[in-house]
Design a protein around this motif. Structure first.
Motif, short mmCIF file in Angstrom:
data_model
loop_
_atom_site.label_atom_id
_atom_site.label_comp_id
_atom_site.label_asym_id
_atom_site.label_seq_id
_atom_site.Cartn_x
_atom_site.Cartn_y
_atom_site.Cartn_z
N ALA A 198 -0.58 9.61 -5.52
CA ALA A 198 -1.69 9.56 -4.56
C ALA A 198 -1.27 10.17 -3.22
O ALA A 198 -2.02 10.94 -2.61
N GLU A 199 -0.05 9.84 -2.76
CA GLU A 199 0.47 10.41 -1.51
C GLU A 199 0.56 11.93 -1.60
O GLU A 199 0.13 12.65 -0.70
N LEU A 200 1.14 12.42 -2.69
CA LEU A 200 1.32 13.86 -2.85
C LEU A 200 -0.01 14.58 -2.99
O LEU A 200 -0.18 15.69 -2.47
N THR A 201 -0.95 13.95 -3.67
CA THR A 201 -2.28 14.55 -3.82
C THR A 201 -2.95 14.67 -2.46
O THR A 201 -3.55 15.70 -2.14
N GLU A 202 -2.83 13.63 -1.65
CA GLU A 202 -3.41 13.65 -0.30
C GLU A 202 -2.74 14.73 0.55
O GLU A 202 -3.41 15.48 1.25
N GLU A 203 -1.43 14.80 0.47
CA GLU A 203 -0.68 15.80 1.22
C GLU A 203 -1.08 17.21 0.81
O GLU A 203 -1.30 18.09 1.66
N LEU A 204 -1.19 17.43 -0.49
CA LEU A 204 -1.59 18.74 -1.01
C LEU A 204 -3.00 19.09 -0.57
O LEU A 204 -3.27 20.23 -0.17
N ILE B 183 4.94 5.18 -9.15
CA ILE B 183 4.58 6.56 -9.50
C ILE B 183 3.15 6.85 -9.10
O ILE B 183 2.86 7.90 -8.52
N ARG B 184 2.23 5.91 -9.40
CA ARG B 184 0.83 6.11 -9.02
C ARG B 184 0.69 6.28 -7.51
O ARG B 184 -0.05 7.14 -7.03
N GLU B 185 1.41 5.44 -6.76
CA GLU B 185 1.35 5.53 -5.30
C GLU B 185 1.90 6.87 -4.81
O GLU B 185 1.33 7.49 -3.91
#
Length: 95
Positions: free
Chosen positions: A83-89, A78-80
């Motif tokens: 982090a991916e979604l935050t970077e994408e956003l 979930i943390r990973e």
């Protein structure tokens, strides 16, 4: 919530349990322990109640440990993903 006393039966013995939870909760716990002890007793080469209780406790501890390890793995995933979604956003918003 005041402490309550509840009688439960586990593996043929009656125990009085005190606590702050409702009677149904204690009965559910007792039913689980009773079930595990009966399951162990079916496969055990002993009729010693103490040994059966210890083996049942080990089985429940094993289940708990496996669940905790699985949950920790899920938390890492979930943390990973966060982090991916935050970077994408961030990229999508021009950051």
């Amino acid at each position: 919530m005041p402490a309550t006393t509840t009688e439960v039966e586990i593996f043929g013995s009656v125990y009085r349990v005190r606590g702050h939870d409702d009677t149904g909760y204690f009965q559910s716990l007792a039913d689980l322990v009773d079930s595990k002890m009966r399951e162990v007793a079916q496969h055990a080469s002993t009729s010693d109640t103490s040994r059966i209780a210890i083996l049942a406790a080990l089985n429940m501890a094993d289940e708990l440990f496996r669940i905790q390890k699985r949950q920790e793995g899920e938390r890492v995933e979930i943390r990973e993903k966060v982090a991916e979604l935050t970077e994408e956003l961030s990229r999508a918003l021009g950051g």
